[in-house]
Scaffold this motif. Sequence first.
Motif, PDB file in Angstrom:
ATOM      1  N   PRO A 170      54.704 -11.950 -50.253  1.00 18.38           N
ATOM      2  CA  PRO A 170      53.295 -11.722 -49.891  1.00 18.38           C
ATOM      3  C   PRO A 170      52.897 -10.244 -49.897  1.00 18.38           C
ATOM      4  O   PRO A 170      51.786  -9.903 -50.311  1.00 18.38           O
ATOM      5  N   LEU A 171      53.799  -9.367 -49.438  1.00 15.02           N
ATOM      6  CA  LEU A 171      53.470  -7.948 -49.390  1.00 15.02           C
ATOM      7  C   LEU A 171      53.428  -7.317 -50.785  1.00 15.02           C
ATOM      8  O   LEU A 171      52.731  -6.323 -50.998  1.00 15.02           O
ATOM      9  N   ALA A 172      54.168  -7.866 -51.714  1.00 13.55           N
ATOM     10  CA  ALA A 172      54.198  -7.327 -53.085  1.00 13.55           C
ATOM     11  C   ALA A 172      53.367  -8.177 -54.041  1.00 13.55           C
ATOM     12  O   ALA A 172      53.487  -8.028 -55.263  1.00 13.55           O
ATOM     13  N   LEU A 173      52.513  -9.044 -53.492  1.00 13.94           N
ATOM     14  CA  LEU A 173      51.816 -10.044 -54.301  1.00 13.94           C
ATOM     15  C   LEU A 173      50.944  -9.425 -55.392  1.00 13.94           C
ATOM     16  O   LEU A 173      50.890  -9.938 -56.516  1.00 13.94           O
ATOM     17  N   LYS A 174      50.266  -8.323 -55.083  1.00 13.89           N
ATOM     18  CA  LYS A 174      49.380  -7.721 -56.075  1.00 13.89           C
ATOM     19  C   LYS A 174      50.172  -7.266 -57.302  1.00 13.89           C
ATOM     20  O   LYS A 174      49.759  -7.516 -58.446  1.00 13.89           O
ATOM     21  N   SER A 175      51.296  -6.629 -57.079  1.00 12.61           N
ATOM     22  CA  SER A 175      52.140  -6.190 -58.200  1.00 12.61           C
ATOM     23  C   SER A 175      52.719  -7.377 -58.953  1.00 12.61           C
ATOM     24  O   SER A 175      52.825  -7.362 -60.181  1.00 12.61           O
ATOM     25  N   ILE A 176      53.081  -8.421 -58.216  1.00 12.50           N
ATOM     26  CA  ILE A 176      53.664  -9.608 -58.844  1.00 12.50           C
ATOM     27  C   ILE A 176      52.639 -10.306 -59.739  1.00 12.50           C
ATOM     28  O   ILE A 176      52.953 -10.697 -60.868  1.00 12.50           O
ATOM     29  N   VAL A 177      51.412 -10.454 -59.237  1.00 13.81           N
ATOM     30  CA  VAL A 177      50.362 -11.112 -60.025  1.00 13.81           C
ATOM     31  C   VAL A 177      50.036 -10.285 -61.266  1.00 13.81           C
ATOM     32  O   VAL A 177      49.886 -10.827 -62.367  1.00 13.81           O
ATOM     33  N   SER A 178      49.954  -8.966 -61.104  1.00 13.27           N
ATOM     34  CA  SER A 178      49.689  -8.098 -62.260  1.00 13.27           C
ATOM     35  C   SER A 178      50.792  -8.228 -63.301  1.00 13.27           C
ATOM     36  O   SER A 178      50.526  -8.337 -64.501  1.00 13.27           O
ATOM     37  N   SER A 229      43.182 -11.974 -74.573  1.00 13.33           N
ATOM     38  CA  SER A 229      43.829 -10.749 -74.114  1.00 13.33           C
ATOM     39  C   SER A 229      42.878  -9.892 -73.284  1.00 13.33           C
ATOM     40  O   SER A 229      43.283  -9.300 -72.277  1.00 13.33           O
ATOM     41  N   PHE A 230      41.606  -9.844 -73.703  1.00 11.30           N
ATOM     42  CA  PHE A 230      40.606  -9.081 -72.940  1.00 11.30           C
ATOM     43  C   PHE A 230      40.459  -9.657 -71.538  1.00 11.30           C
ATOM     44  O   PHE A 230      40.402  -8.910 -70.550  1.00 11.30           O
ATOM     45  N   PHE A 231      40.412 -10.964 -71.433  1.00 15.53           N
ATOM     46  CA  PHE A 231      40.305 -11.620 -70.135  1.00 15.53           C
ATOM     47  C   PHE A 231      41.518 -11.314 -69.256  1.00 15.53           C
ATOM     48  O   PHE A 231      41.378 -11.051 -68.054  1.00 15.53           O
ATOM     49  N   MET A 232      42.707 -11.326 -69.856  1.00  7.69           N
ATOM     50  CA  MET A 232      43.929 -11.020 -69.109  1.00  7.69           C
ATOM     51  C   MET A 232      43.894  -9.601 -68.544  1.00  7.69           C
ATOM     52  O   MET A 232      44.228  -9.358 -67.380  1.00  7.69           O
ATOM     53  N   LEU A 233      43.475  -8.642 -69.380  1.00 10.63           N
ATOM     54  CA  LEU A 233      43.441  -7.246 -68.938  1.00 10.63           C
ATOM     55  C   LEU A 233      42.364  -7.027 -67.877  1.00 10.63           C
ATOM     56  O   LEU A 233      42.552  -6.212 -66.959  1.00 10.63           O
ATOM     57  N   ILE A 234      41.256  -7.716 -67.999  1.00 13.61           N
ATOM     58  CA  ILE A 234      40.221  -7.638 -66.967  1.00 13.61           C
ATOM     59  C   ILE A 234      40.778  -8.097 -65.622  1.00 13.61           C
ATOM     60  O   ILE A 234      40.527  -7.491 -64.571  1.00 13.61           O
ATOM     61  N   LEU A 290      41.059  -5.872 -62.211  1.00 11.31           N
ATOM     62  CA  LEU A 290      40.452  -6.332 -60.961  1.00 11.31           C
ATOM     63  C   LEU A 290      41.468  -6.385 -59.839  1.00 11.31           C
ATOM     64  O   LEU A 290      41.161  -6.106 -58.665  1.00 11.31           O
ATOM     65  N   MET A 291      42.720  -6.735 -60.184  1.00 11.47           N
ATOM     66  CA  MET A 291      43.774  -6.769 -59.179  1.00 11.47           C
ATOM     67  C   MET A 291      44.085  -5.370 -58.652  1.00 11.47           C
ATOM     68  O   MET A 291      44.414  -5.187 -57.472  1.00 11.47           O
ATOM     69  N   LYS A 292      43.981  -4.375 -59.524  1.00 14.18           N
ATOM     70  CA  LYS A 292      44.305  -2.993 -59.136  1.00 14.18           C
ATOM     71  C   LYS A 292      43.178  -2.331 -58.369  1.00 14.18           C
ATOM     72  O   LYS A 292      43.413  -1.364 -57.638  1.00 14.18           O
ATOM     73  N   SER A 293      41.951  -2.831 -58.530  1.00 12.90           N
ATOM     74  CA  SER A 293      40.807  -2.187 -57.868  1.00 12.90           C
ATOM     75  C   SER A 293      40.694  -2.584 -56.412  1.00 12.90           C
ATOM     76  O   SER A 293      41.307  -3.542 -55.958  1.00 12.90           O
TER      77      SER A 293
END
Length: 218
Positions: free
Chosen positions: A141-149, A206-211, A215-218
């Motif tokens: 859970p604490l590393a979830l953002k990095s894992i999802v990215s 691919s564009f959708f994936m990068l978007i 969004l995950m990083k913002s």
Amino acid sequence: MASDFWSPIRLSIEIACVSSLIVLVLGLVLGKVMANTTFKGKAIVETVFLLPLVLPPTVVGFLLIVLFGRNSPVGQWIEWVFKQPVMFTWWAAIIASAVVAFPLMYQSSKTGFEAIDEDIQNAARVDGANEFTLFIFVAIPLALKSIVSGGILSFARALGEFGATLMFAGNIPGKTQTTPTAIYIAIDSGDMQMAWLWVVSMIGISFFMLICVNLMKS
């Protein structure tokens, strides 16, 4: 024509989904292990993990043929168990995609696990959490953002895999012909209309994936 158009796209998505699941499990486990342990030769092991990221796809494909081909012990064992070789099959495409996508998942998950405050994990241990519980309910859970990215980038990389897949899995329509290989064949045969349709589809996905990653990083 519709079936000819959708078949490679559907197959690419299926292969990317399955290989991403494999990469997710391996990336989480190995990322956690490498983030929290130090041992002699760790740098060499990490270099091996990340090597598919920088190797030419044809080199990866060649190594997969050597490792899983009919003349190798692994390939012979697979053929003995499943009564057929793994090369030029759907599973060959899965293996090729997973190998090239793994470094992205591994690096992202490892970075996420390294960023976790060790005091939080120690507090969980004091409260009686074992390492498995700590991994599932605290670390992930604490590393979830990095894992999802990492998962999204891995999926996109598996979706666009070409060289290793073409060498190891071949280009069999309806079986191993993914969108990148279909584009190559379409251009080679002069069918620019189909090539453009597949190219636009891949750009859109691919564009959708990068978007999603941004969004995950913002």
